[in-house]
Scaffold this motif. Structure first.
Motif, PDB file in Angstrom:
ATOM      1  N   ARG A 311      31.572   9.471  17.475  1.00 46.17           N
ATOM      2  CA  ARG A 311      30.292   9.866  18.062  1.00 46.17           C
ATOM      3  C   ARG A 311      30.511  10.920  19.143  1.00 46.17           C
ATOM      4  O   ARG A 311      29.754  11.898  19.233  1.00 46.17           O
ATOM      5  CB  ARG A 311      29.584   8.640  18.647  1.00 46.17           C
ATOM      6  CG  ARG A 311      28.198   8.944  19.192  1.00 46.17           C
ATOM      7  CD  ARG A 311      27.560   7.723  19.788  1.00 46.17           C
ATOM      8  NE  ARG A 311      27.317   6.703  18.782  1.00 46.17           N
ATOM      9  CZ  ARG A 311      27.771   5.463  18.854  1.00 46.17           C
ATOM     10  NH1 ARG A 311      28.490   5.081  19.897  1.00 46.17           N
ATOM     11  NH2 ARG A 311      27.505   4.594  17.907  1.00 46.17           N
ATOM     12  N   ALA A 312      31.549  10.719  19.957  1.00 50.85           N
ATOM     13  CA  ALA A 312      31.844  11.705  20.996  1.00 50.85           C
ATOM     14  C   ALA A 312      32.244  13.045  20.381  1.00 50.85           C
ATOM     15  O   ALA A 312      31.855  14.115  20.870  1.00 50.85           O
ATOM     16  CB  ALA A 312      32.954  11.191  21.915  1.00 50.85           C
ATOM     17  N   GLU A 313      33.029  12.980  19.295  1.00 55.55           N
ATOM     18  CA  GLU A 313      33.413  14.224  18.623  1.00 55.55           C
ATOM     19  C   GLU A 313      32.191  14.937  18.064  1.00 55.55           C
ATOM     20  O   GLU A 313      32.081  16.170  18.148  1.00 55.55           O
ATOM     21  CB  GLU A 313      34.418  13.921  17.515  1.00 55.55           C
ATOM     22  CG  GLU A 313      35.779  13.473  18.026  1.00 55.55           C
ATOM     23  CD  GLU A 313      36.706  13.098  16.886  1.00 55.55           C
ATOM     24  OE1 GLU A 313      36.230  13.006  15.730  1.00 55.55           O
ATOM     25  OE2 GLU A 313      37.909  12.897  17.146  1.00 55.55           O
ATOM     26  N   ASP A 314      31.261  14.177  17.478  1.00 54.03           N
ATOM     27  CA  ASP A 314      30.034  14.790  16.962  1.00 54.03           C
ATOM     28  C   ASP A 314      29.232  15.445  18.090  1.00 54.03           C
ATOM     29  O   ASP A 314      28.673  16.540  17.911  1.00 54.03           O
ATOM     30  CB  ASP A 314      29.180  13.735  16.251  1.00 54.03           C
ATOM     31  CG  ASP A 314      29.811  13.259  14.956  1.00 54.03           C
ATOM     32  OD1 ASP A 314      30.697  13.974  14.440  1.00 54.03           O
ATOM     33  OD2 ASP A 314      29.433  12.175  14.463  1.00 54.03           O
ATOM     34  N   GLU A 315      29.165  14.764  19.240  1.00 53.45           N
ATOM     35  CA  GLU A 315      28.427  15.335  20.358  1.00 53.45           C
ATOM     36  C   GLU A 315      29.082  16.622  20.854  1.00 53.45           C
ATOM     37  O   GLU A 315      28.394  17.596  21.197  1.00 53.45           O
ATOM     38  CB  GLU A 315      28.327  14.316  21.493  1.00 53.45           C
ATOM     39  CG  GLU A 315      27.417  13.145  21.188  1.00 53.45           C
ATOM     40  CD  GLU A 315      27.298  12.200  22.364  1.00 53.45           C
ATOM     41  OE1 GLU A 315      27.930  12.477  23.409  1.00 53.45           O
ATOM     42  OE2 GLU A 315      26.581  11.199  22.245  1.00 53.45           O
ATOM     43  N   LEU A 316      30.411  16.638  20.899  1.00 52.47           N
ATOM     44  CA  LEU A 316      31.096  17.858  21.331  1.00 52.47           C
ATOM     45  C   LEU A 316      30.872  18.990  20.346  1.00 52.47           C
ATOM     46  O   LEU A 316      30.630  20.145  20.744  1.00 52.47           O
ATOM     47  CB  LEU A 316      32.595  17.586  21.491  1.00 52.47           C
ATOM     48  CG  LEU A 316      33.008  16.731  22.692  1.00 52.47           C
ATOM     49  CD1 LEU A 316      34.496  16.443  22.666  1.00 52.47           C
ATOM     50  CD2 LEU A 316      32.635  17.428  23.995  1.00 52.47           C
ATOM     51  N   ARG A 317      30.961  18.691  19.047  1.00 53.38           N
ATOM     52  CA  ARG A 317      30.712  19.744  18.046  1.00 53.38           C
ATOM     53  C   ARG A 317      29.273  20.243  18.136  1.00 53.38           C
ATOM     54  O   ARG A 317      29.008  21.444  18.025  1.00 53.38           O
ATOM     55  CB  ARG A 317      31.010  19.205  16.644  1.00 53.38           C
ATOM     56  CG  ARG A 317      32.482  19.129  16.312  1.00 53.38           C
ATOM     57  CD  ARG A 317      32.698  18.921  14.830  1.00 53.38           C
ATOM     58  NE  ARG A 317      32.217  17.610  14.399  1.00 53.38           N
ATOM     59  CZ  ARG A 317      32.987  16.534  14.334  1.00 53.38           C
ATOM     60  NH1 ARG A 317      34.258  16.605  14.688  1.00 53.38           N
ATOM     61  NH2 ARG A 317      32.497  15.376  13.926  1.00 53.38           N
ATOM     62  N   ARG A 318      28.346  19.279  18.339  1.00 54.50           N
ATOM     63  CA  ARG A 318      26.946  19.690  18.446  1.00 54.50           C
ATOM     64  C   ARG A 318      26.734  20.555  19.682  1.00 54.50           C
ATOM     65  O   ARG A 318      26.022  21.568  19.643  1.00 54.50           O
ATOM     66  CB  ARG A 318      26.053  18.451  18.518  1.00 54.50           C
ATOM     67  CG  ARG A 318      24.571  18.770  18.507  1.00 54.50           C
ATOM     68  CD  ARG A 318      23.737  17.521  18.636  1.00 54.50           C
ATOM     69  NE  ARG A 318      23.972  16.600  17.543  1.00 54.50           N
ATOM     70  CZ  ARG A 318      24.453  15.382  17.687  1.00 54.50           C
ATOM     71  NH1 ARG A 318      24.768  14.938  18.900  1.00 54.50           N
ATOM     72  NH2 ARG A 318      24.645  14.593  16.657  1.00 54.50           N
ATOM     73  N   ALA A 319      27.370  20.180  20.790  1.00 57.16           N
ATOM     74  CA  ALA A 319      27.230  20.976  22.011  1.00 57.16           C
ATOM     75  C   ALA A 319      27.816  22.369  21.820  1.00 57.16           C
ATOM     76  O   ALA A 319      27.245  23.370  22.294  1.00 57.16           O
ATOM     77  CB  ALA A 319      27.921  20.264  23.173  1.00 57.16           C
ATOM     78  N   ASP A 320      28.962  22.450  21.115  1.00 49.80           N
ATOM     79  CA  ASP A 320      29.553  23.767  20.865  1.00 49.80           C
ATOM     80  C   ASP A 320      28.644  24.617  19.992  1.00 49.80           C
ATOM     81  O   ASP A 320      28.454  25.823  20.253  1.00 49.80           O
ATOM     82  CB  ASP A 320      30.918  23.603  20.190  1.00 49.80           C
ATOM     83  CG  ASP A 320      31.960  23.026  21.133  1.00 49.80           C
ATOM     84  OD1 ASP A 320      31.751  23.104  22.363  1.00 49.80           O
ATOM     85  OD2 ASP A 320      32.968  22.483  20.643  1.00 49.80           O
ATOM     86  N   ARG A 321      28.076  23.984  18.945  1.00 50.72           N
ATOM     87  CA  ARG A 321      27.171  24.745  18.069  1.00 50.72           C
ATOM     88  C   ARG A 321      25.939  25.206  18.837  1.00 50.72           C
ATOM     89  O   ARG A 321      25.480  26.342  18.695  1.00 50.72           O
ATOM     90  CB  ARG A 321      26.746  23.885  16.876  1.00 50.72           C
ATOM     91  CG  ARG A 321      27.834  23.662  15.858  1.00 50.72           C
ATOM     92  CD  ARG A 321      27.249  23.206  14.525  1.00 50.72           C
ATOM     93  NE  ARG A 321      26.432  22.015  14.664  1.00 50.72           N
ATOM     94  CZ  ARG A 321      26.893  20.775  14.537  1.00 50.72           C
ATOM     95  NH1 ARG A 321      28.182  20.582  14.272  1.00 50.72           N
ATOM     96  NH2 ARG A 321      26.090  19.734  14.655  1.00 50.72           N
ATOM     97  N   LEU A 322      25.388  24.304  19.664  1.00 46.98           N
ATOM     98  CA  LEU A 322      24.189  24.681  20.417  1.00 46.98           C
ATOM     99  C   LEU A 322      24.486  25.780  21.426  1.00 46.98           C
ATOM    100  O   LEU A 322      23.647  26.665  21.662  1.00 46.98           O
ATOM    101  CB  LEU A 322      23.624  23.446  21.132  1.00 46.98           C
ATOM    102  CG  LEU A 322      23.026  22.362  20.234  1.00 46.98           C
ATOM    103  CD1 LEU A 322      22.538  21.200  21.082  1.00 46.98           C
ATOM    104  CD2 LEU A 322      21.889  22.906  19.379  1.00 46.98           C
ATOM    105  N   ALA A 323      25.681  25.726  22.046  1.00 46.59           N
ATOM    106  CA  ALA A 323      26.027  26.773  23.013  1.00 46.59           C
ATOM    107  C   ALA A 323      26.142  28.122  22.325  1.00 46.59           C
ATOM    108  O   ALA A 323      25.623  29.142  22.820  1.00 46.59           O
ATOM    109  CB  ALA A 323      27.331  26.412  23.721  1.00 46.59           C
ATOM    110  N   ALA A 324      26.828  28.139  21.171  1.00 49.59           N
ATOM    111  CA  ALA A 324      26.964  29.411  20.442  1.00 49.59           C
ATOM    112  C   ALA A 324      25.610  29.901  19.943  1.00 49.59           C
ATOM    113  O   ALA A 324      25.285  31.094  20.032  1.00 49.59           O
ATOM    114  CB  ALA A 324      27.932  29.225  19.282  1.00 49.59           C
TER     115      ALA A 324
END
Length: 547
Positions: A311-324
């Motif tokens: 879940r934490a990995e998904d949140e980090l990937r989602r945050a990276d995608r949203l930032a980009a």
């Protein structure tokens, strides 16, 4: 462990003495029964008309007396009278019984003189080697007294040959008594030492077994062993906690029932498995290997709960995608705003010309309306892409939530919806305007999802240094394929939706160093959870109350 073996006892303990006394009592009863059988066979072999001799009568009386004494002694032992006194009584009784048998069956010529040796052996078992020698001396004295008495009874002045024969018989029996005492005492001492070492080894094994169980129960990884047929033979506490099981639920289970979809029982270096448990879906990282040295085709399965990590990995990937995506979207929105403003200005000028052509007026109105909608979309998108930095301060969340819910009561979407509030006083460090926007998005989405006749519950609490704001609705489950994309911008399942409401709420919560999560099942409904840091004074108060 060394000290437990160094000091071995010279005498058996009370529990061991009880066992030995019991077995010797049983042995005496069996031996007496055999003697009774011998007497009976001798009588059957003699003439049917012959009467019982005095020795036969005394023999039967003696055997009966031994039976009665054994019964009394057994009851005495059963009442807990165990100790050296009981052992001395046992040995003294054996010496008296042996003396009685030898006295009534011919003294020096008695075939039962070996019973003295049995008494010496019993003494070595119960009273160690010193007790065996004392008993050997007592047996020798008793045997000597019986032999001398018998010799004097036969003749007032016995012949030299008779004295020599009786002396040799007495000496050989005395020598046998002391040799048996020496040998039996040595064997008893060795047996006692071996018993002490065995007890110490058993205690060590118990301690090792306890340590082994404690290690297995304290291991954070789940451990499970199964036989070749898949039946579970062992499962530790961590495994039951991860799988949400009770002790009774594991008995008789197959490993495929606990871990559905488990790969074959061959060696698996590392794999992941998603299982449904009473606590919800869990992602397990497991390793499967054979158990060496068991002599059976047993398997060991080691697994960890990777749900929180994934879940934490998904949140980090989602945050990276949203930032980009936010960076790209901000640039794109900036490029759209200028041409859009020019287009809208031109449309306004066309409308002001007052053209009487109905088609021109209709198209101009459409152009103005759609440009306004596009302008709002660009503004909302810019707000998502570049959210203003939150102005943090301590806020009473209970009051903020109540005010927001009162404002939503006038929303048309709330008509016919049952709203429940479960609010506790909580103070958190937040930007009240931005948090109100998050709450509006979540509650309005819930109103729209449940529709008229549905239920929505908003709850507020604090736990573990975090404020938890939950918005639950009874609309049912969100498809699992949508859960992974629900916070992505422009992802929506509603017609006319922009797909930016939840994305913006997620971005705001992240800027507050909090978390926004969603759980959804057909049975429990859908719940969004917002976790925000508590105010410093709230955290100190919670620590003081827990201390």
């Amino acid at each position: 462990m060394t000290s437990s073996r160094a000091a071995l006892p010279l005498l058996p303990g009370e529990a061991e003495l009880r066992v030995r006394l019991t077995w010797l009592t049983v042995f005496r009863t069996v031996a007496t029964s055999l003697l009774l059988t011998v007497f009976a066979l001798r009588l059957l072999a003699s003439s049917p008309t012959s009467e019982l001799s005095r020795q036969d009568t005394l023999g039967f009386v003696g055997i009966g007396l031994v039976y009665v004494l054994s019964l009394i002694y057994g009851l005495w032992l059963r009442r807990g009278h165990v100790g050296r006194v009981a052992a001395v009584v046992q040995v003294a009784g054996d010496v008296l019984i042996a003396s009685g048998l030898v006295s009534i069956t011919g003294a020096a010529d008695s075939p039962f003189s070996f019973t003295y040796s049995l008494a010496v052996i019993a003494a070595s078992i119960l009273l160690s080697q010193r007790g065996a020698f004392v008993t050997a001396a007592a047996c020798s004295g008793a045997y000597g007294a019986i032999v001398v008495t018998h010799l004097l009874r036969l003749s007032a002045q016995p012949s030299a040959a008779m004295v020599v024969r009786f002396s040799f018989t007495f000496a050989s029996n005395v020598l046998a008594h002391f040799l048996i005492a020496a040998l039996a005492g040595f064997l008893s001492r060795q047996l006692l030492a071996a018993g002490g070492r065995l007890s110490a080894s058993q205690a060590d094994l118990r301690r090792l077994a306890t340590l082994h169980e404690q290690i297995l129960d304290s291991t954070p990884s789940g451990l499970l062993t199964c036989e070749e047929d898949g039946s579970v033979s062992f499962i530790n506490r961590a495994a039951m906690s991860i799988l949400g099981l009770e002790d009774a639920a594991v008995k008789g289970k197959r490993v495929q029932e606990l871990l559905p979809g488990l790969p074959g029982m061959e060696r698996v270096p590392r794999s992941e498995l998603k299982v449904e448990t009473p606590r919800g879906s869990r992602i397990l990282g497991l390793t499967l290997a054979p158990l060496e040295g068991t002599g059976r085709a047993s398997r060991l399965i080691v697994f960890q709960d990777l749900t929180a990590l994934r879940r934490a990995e998904d949140e980090l990937r989602r945050a990276d995608r949203l930032a980009a995506l936010g960076t790209l979207a901000a640039q794109l929105a900036h490029e759209i705003r200028n041409p859009l403003a020019a287009m809208r200005g031109s449309a306004q000028m066309l409308a002001q010309d007052g053209s009487e052509d109905p088609a021109t007026s209709r198209l101009t109105a459409i152009l103005l309306r759609e440009s306004d909608r596009l302008s709002r979309l660009v503004e909302e998108f810019l707000r998502f892409a570049r959210p203003p930095k939150p102005v943090l301060r301590g806020v009473e969340l209970e009051q903020l939530v109540r005010e927001t819910m009162e404002m939503l009561q006038t929303d048309p979407l709330s008509l016919g919806v049952e709203l429940e509030l479960e609010l506790r006083p909580v103070t958190a460090t937040v930007d009240p305007d931005q948090l109100r926007q998050v709450l509006l998005n979540l509650v309005r989405n819930a109103f729209e999802a449940v529709g008229e006749g549905g239920r929505v519950r908003v709850s507020l609490s604090s736990e573990g240094g975090m404020a938890r704001l939950r918005v639950w609705d009874s609309a049912g489950a969100i498809p699992e394929s949508h859960l992974g994309r629900i916070f992505e911008p422009f992802f929506t399942t509603r017609s006319g939706g922009t797909g930016l409401g939840l994305a913006t709420a997620y971005s705001i919560v992240r800027s507050h160093e909090g978390r926004l999560q969603v759980t959804s099942t057909p049975e429990a409904g859908t719940e969004f959870t917002v976790e925000l840091p508590l105010a410093a004074e709230e955290v100190q108060g919670a620590r003081a109350s827990s201390g």
